[in-house]
Motif scaffolding. Structure first.
Motif, PDB file in Angstrom:
ATOM      1  N   LEU A 249      -2.726  53.415 -26.910  1.00 34.43           N
ATOM      2  CA  LEU A 249      -3.401  52.723 -28.003  1.00 34.43           C
ATOM      3  C   LEU A 249      -4.903  52.952 -27.860  1.00 34.43           C
ATOM      4  O   LEU A 249      -5.424  52.896 -26.746  1.00 34.43           O
ATOM      5  CB  LEU A 249      -3.096  51.237 -27.810  1.00 34.43           C
ATOM      6  N   LYS A 250      -5.577  53.206 -28.954  1.00 34.88           N
ATOM      7  CA  LYS A 250      -7.037  53.320 -28.870  1.00 34.88           C
ATOM      8  C   LYS A 250      -7.593  51.927 -28.572  1.00 34.88           C
ATOM      9  O   LYS A 250      -7.278  50.968 -29.289  1.00 34.88           O
ATOM     10  CB  LYS A 250      -7.609  53.855 -30.178  1.00 34.88           C
ATOM     11  N   LYS A 251      -8.370  51.835 -27.474  1.00 36.11           N
ATOM     12  CA  LYS A 251      -8.793  50.510 -26.998  1.00 36.11           C
ATOM     13  C   LYS A 251      -9.603  49.761 -28.054  1.00 36.11           C
ATOM     14  O   LYS A 251     -10.443  50.348 -28.741  1.00 36.11           O
ATOM     15  CB  LYS A 251      -9.611  50.663 -25.717  1.00 36.11           C
ATOM     16  N   LEU A 252      -9.329  48.453 -28.144  1.00 35.41           N
ATOM     17  CA  LEU A 252     -10.058  47.583 -29.075  1.00 35.41           C
ATOM     18  C   LEU A 252     -11.241  46.961 -28.318  1.00 35.41           C
ATOM     19  O   LEU A 252     -11.477  47.277 -27.157  1.00 35.41           O
ATOM     20  CB  LEU A 252      -9.099  46.516 -29.612  1.00 35.41           C
ATOM     21  N   ASP A 253     -11.939  46.029 -28.985  1.00 31.69           N
ATOM     22  CA  ASP A 253     -13.166  45.461 -28.394  1.00 31.69           C
ATOM     23  C   ASP A 253     -12.932  44.780 -27.051  1.00 31.69           C
ATOM     24  O   ASP A 253     -13.758  44.859 -26.158  1.00 31.69           O
ATOM     25  CB  ASP A 253     -13.800  44.453 -29.369  1.00 31.69           C
ATOM     26  N   SER A 254     -11.809  44.081 -26.934  1.00 33.27           N
ATOM     27  CA  SER A 254     -11.572  43.389 -25.662  1.00 33.27           C
ATOM     28  C   SER A 254     -10.240  43.845 -25.074  1.00 33.27           C
ATOM     29  O   SER A 254      -9.331  44.276 -25.804  1.00 33.27           O
ATOM     30  CB  SER A 254     -11.534  41.875 -25.887  1.00 33.27           C
ATOM     31  N   ASP A 255     -10.130  43.728 -23.754  1.00 31.12           N
ATOM     32  CA  ASP A 255      -8.882  44.102 -23.084  1.00 31.12           C
ATOM     33  C   ASP A 255      -7.727  43.229 -23.558  1.00 31.12           C
ATOM     34  O   ASP A 255      -6.596  43.692 -23.701  1.00 31.12           O
ATOM     35  CB  ASP A 255      -9.029  43.949 -21.559  1.00 31.12           C
ATOM     36  N   GLU A 256      -8.033  41.937 -23.807  1.00 32.46           N
ATOM     37  CA  GLU A 256      -6.971  41.010 -24.238  1.00 32.46           C
ATOM     38  C   GLU A 256      -6.411  41.440 -25.591  1.00 32.46           C
ATOM     39  O   GLU A 256      -5.205  41.463 -25.797  1.00 32.46           O
ATOM     40  CB  GLU A 256      -7.500  39.562 -24.374  1.00 32.46           C
ATOM     41  N   ALA A 257      -7.329  41.784 -26.499  1.00 28.58           N
ATOM     42  CA  ALA A 257      -6.883  42.202 -27.841  1.00 28.58           C
ATOM     43  C   ALA A 257      -6.063  43.484 -27.738  1.00 28.58           C
ATOM     44  O   ALA A 257      -5.007  43.623 -28.357  1.00 28.58           O
ATOM     45  CB  ALA A 257      -8.090  42.413 -28.746  1.00 28.58           C
ATOM     46  N   THR A 258      -6.518  44.419 -26.912  1.00 27.45           N
ATOM     47  CA  THR A 258      -5.801  45.690 -26.769  1.00 27.45           C
ATOM     48  C   THR A 258      -4.396  45.424 -26.238  1.00 27.45           C
ATOM     49  O   THR A 258      -3.413  45.979 -26.731  1.00 27.45           O
ATOM     50  CB  THR A 258      -6.545  46.629 -25.797  1.00 27.45           C
ATOM     51  N   LYS A 259      -4.332  44.544 -25.229  1.00 27.65           N
ATOM     52  CA  LYS A 259      -3.043  44.264 -24.600  1.00 27.65           C
ATOM     53  C   LYS A 259      -2.083  43.598 -25.604  1.00 27.65           C
ATOM     54  O   LYS A 259      -0.930  43.998 -25.741  1.00 27.65           O
ATOM     55  CB  LYS A 259      -3.280  43.330 -23.407  1.00 27.65           C
ATOM     56  N   ALA A 260      -2.622  42.606 -26.331  1.00 27.19           N
ATOM     57  CA  ALA A 260      -1.769  41.855 -27.271  1.00 27.19           C
ATOM     58  C   ALA A 260      -1.278  42.778 -28.398  1.00 27.19           C
ATOM     59  O   ALA A 260      -0.087  42.792 -28.737  1.00 27.19           O
ATOM     60  CB  ALA A 260      -2.550  40.676 -27.843  1.00 27.19           C
ATOM     61  N   VAL A 261      -2.192  43.563 -28.962  1.00 26.98           N
ATOM     62  CA  VAL A 261      -1.806  44.447 -30.069  1.00 26.98           C
ATOM     63  C   VAL A 261      -0.849  45.528 -29.560  1.00 26.98           C
ATOM     64  O   VAL A 261       0.161  45.846 -30.195  1.00 26.98           O
ATOM     65  CB  VAL A 261      -3.053  45.076 -30.734  1.00 26.98           C
ATOM     66  N   GLY A 262      -1.155  46.059 -28.387  1.00 27.49           N
ATOM     67  CA  GLY A 262      -0.304  47.103 -27.806  1.00 27.49           C
ATOM     68  C   GLY A 262       1.110  46.602 -27.587  1.00 27.49           C
ATOM     69  O   GLY A 262       2.079  47.262 -27.975  1.00 27.49           O
ATOM     70  N   GLU A 263       1.219  45.415 -26.999  1.00 28.79           N
ATOM     71  CA  GLU A 263       2.563  44.873 -26.736  1.00 28.79           C
ATOM     72  C   GLU A 263       3.322  44.627 -28.023  1.00 28.79           C
ATOM     73  O   GLU A 263       4.504  44.937 -28.130  1.00 28.79           O
ATOM     74  CB  GLU A 263       2.458  43.568 -25.941  1.00 28.79           C
ATOM     75  N   ALA A 264       2.605  44.065 -29.021  1.00 30.02           N
ATOM     76  CA  ALA A 264       3.273  43.789 -30.300  1.00 30.02           C
ATOM     77  C   ALA A 264       3.756  45.096 -30.929  1.00 30.02           C
ATOM     78  O   ALA A 264       4.873  45.182 -31.463  1.00 30.02           O
ATOM     79  CB  ALA A 264       2.308  43.055 -31.235  1.00 30.02           C
ATOM     80  N   PHE A 265       2.930  46.125 -30.829  1.00 26.05           N
ATOM     81  CA  PHE A 265       3.277  47.397 -31.445  1.00 26.05           C
ATOM     82  C   PHE A 265       4.476  48.043 -30.744  1.00 26.05           C
ATOM     83  O   PHE A 265       5.429  48.500 -31.382  1.00 26.05           O
ATOM     84  CB  PHE A 265       2.063  48.332 -31.397  1.00 26.05           C
ATOM     85  N   VAL A 266       4.413  48.049 -29.420  1.00 27.02           N
ATOM     86  CA  VAL A 266       5.511  48.649 -28.649  1.00 27.02           C
ATOM     87  C   VAL A 266       6.814  47.893 -28.924  1.00 27.02           C
ATOM     88  O   VAL A 266       7.880  48.500 -29.116  1.00 27.02           O
ATOM     89  CB  VAL A 266       5.169  48.636 -27.138  1.00 27.02           C
TER      90      VAL A 266
END
Ligand code: FES
Ligand SMILES: [Fe+2]
Length: 317
Positions: A249-266
Motif C-alpha cells: 500500500l502506498k503509505k498514508l500520512d500516519s502509520d496508524e492510517a496506513t495499517k488500518a486502511v491496509g488491513e481493511a483492503f486486504v
C-alpha cells in the motif's frame, strides 16, 4: 470426481515461495506442476529448485536432505548435488557415474519472491519475470501476504478479472464495473473502472491488471487508496492451484492510517477471493461460453492465453 479441463498446465514463470521463507542453508519441500521438488538456498545465497527423488536409489531429498555449502545432500547415502542438479560428491566412490544428476529447474529471485519456470516440453522462457517497482520503495509498505489453495486451474481464476458482472452478483459491489482488455505478446492488460459511493458523492476507482502468462498478475488499485497486489498463481498439479497475494500500500500520512486502511483492503480482497472459491471449485469449464453483450473481454483473454499452452500431441495447432 476429477475435474476435467481441455488444456494442459500453462507454460511460464510461477511463484514458488516468498524469499523470506528460505534462509541460507535451508530447504523446503514443494509440490508444484505435478512434481515433488526441493527448493533450497546455498550458503552463497542462491536459491535452487531440484526434482526431489535421488537418481541413486530414489530417496526423497526433501525428507532429511541437508544443504551442505552450496550443494544438496541426499539423506540416504550422502550423494551431493549442486544447484544445476549435477552429482558432485559420492563420499564412498572413486568415480561419479556420468548420468548421476537431478533435473534442475530454472529459478529467478526478485521482488522478494522466488519463481520457477515451467514448460511442458522443457523449452526456455519467452518472457522475463517483471519487476515490481513498489517492492523495496520506502513509500510503499512491506508485503501483507495471503495465500489460498483452490481446486481449479489458473485460467479459471484469471478469467475473474475479465468478468465484470460477477463483481456485483458474487461480491456485492455497488455497481457494474466496465472492463477492457488488450494484449501484446505475453503481456495482457486489463482495466476495470467501477463506481464507488463515498460520503462526498460518487467517485471512480480504477484497477489495472498486467498479466505475464497465467502465473503472474500485478493488480494496481487507484482512486481512493493506491494499492498494488502481486498475484502469483502456481499449479500444484492438474487439479489444484496455489494462489499467493502480496499486497503493498502506498503509505498514508500516519502509520496508524496506513495499517488500518491496509488491513481493511486486504480483508476486502480476501473476502472477495473466498467468495469466488465455491464458484470455481464447482463450475465446469465451457470452451464455448454463451456470452451476452454485458459480459467482459473473456474472449480476448482466452485468445491471449492460447500462447501459454503447448499443443497436445497429434494436434495440428
Ligand atoms: S538414494 Fe540418494 S544417495 Fe542413495
Ligand atoms: Fe471475483
Amino acid at each position: 470426481m476429477k475435474r476435467d479441463f481441455p488444456f494442459p498446465l500453462p507454460n511460464g514463470w510461477f511463484q514458488v515461495a516468498w524469499s523470506d521463507e528460505l534462509a541460507r542453508g535451508e530447504l523446503k519441500r514443494l509440490k508444484y506442476f505435478g512434481k515433488e521438488l526441493v527448493l533450497y538456498r546455498g550458503e552463497n545465497g542462491n536459491a535452487h529448485a531440484l526434482d526431489a527423488y535421488c537418481p541413486h536409489l530414489g530417496a526423497d531429498l526433501g525428507c532429511g536432505g541437508r544443504v551442505v555449502g552450496n550443494n544438496l545432500r541426499c539423506p540416504f547415502h550422502h550423494w551431493e548435488f549442486d544447484g544445476d542438479g549435477a552429482c558432485v560428491e559420492i563420499p564412498y566412490a572413486n568415480r561419479i557415474p556420468p548420468k548421476a544428476s537431478l533435473k534442475s529447474w530454472l529459478v529467478v529471485e526478485k521482488n522478494g519472491m522466488i519463481y520457477a519456470h515451467y514448460h511442458q516440453q522443457g523449452e526456455a522462457p519467452v518472457f522475463d519475470v517483471p519487476d515490481l517497482p513498489e517492492f523495496g520503495d520506502e513509500q510503499w509498505t512491506p508485503f501483507i501476504k495471503r495465500d489460498f489453495i483452490v481446486r481449479s486451474r489458473n485460467q479459471e481464476l484469471a478469467e475473474n478479472t475479465c468478468d465484470p458482472a460477477h463483481f456485483k452478483y458474487v461480491h456485492g459491489t455497488a455497481g457494474l464495473p466496465t472492463a477492457e482488455a488488450d494484449f501484446d505478446g505475453p503481456l495482457l492488460k486489463v482495466k476495470l473502472d467501477y463506481p464507488i459511493e463515498t460520503r462526498s458523492g460518487e467517485k471512480h476507482g480504477e484497477v489495472s491488471i498486467c498479466s505475464w502468462g497465467y502465473g503472474i498478475g500485478i493488480t494496481r488499485f487507484t482512486g481512493i487508496v493506491e494499492t498494488t497486489v502481486f498475484v502469483g498463481g502456481t499449479p500444484v498439479d492438474d487439479e489444484y492451484v496455489h494462489n499467493r497475494m502480496s499486497f503493498t500500500l502506498k503509505k498514508l500520512d500516519s502509520d496508524e492510517a496506513t495499517k488500518a486502511v491496509g488491513e481493511a483492503f486486504v480483508n476486502e480482497i480476501s473476502r472477495q477471493f473466498t467468495e469466488d472459491i465455491p464458484i470455481w471449485e464447482n463450475k465446469i469449464y465451457l470452451d464455448r461460453p454463451l456470452l451476452c453483450d454485458g459480459d467482459g473481454p473473456i474472449a480476448v483473454m482466452r485468445r491471449w492465453g492460447q500462447q501459454f499452452y503447448s499443443p497436445s500431441p497429434g494436434s495440428s495447432t
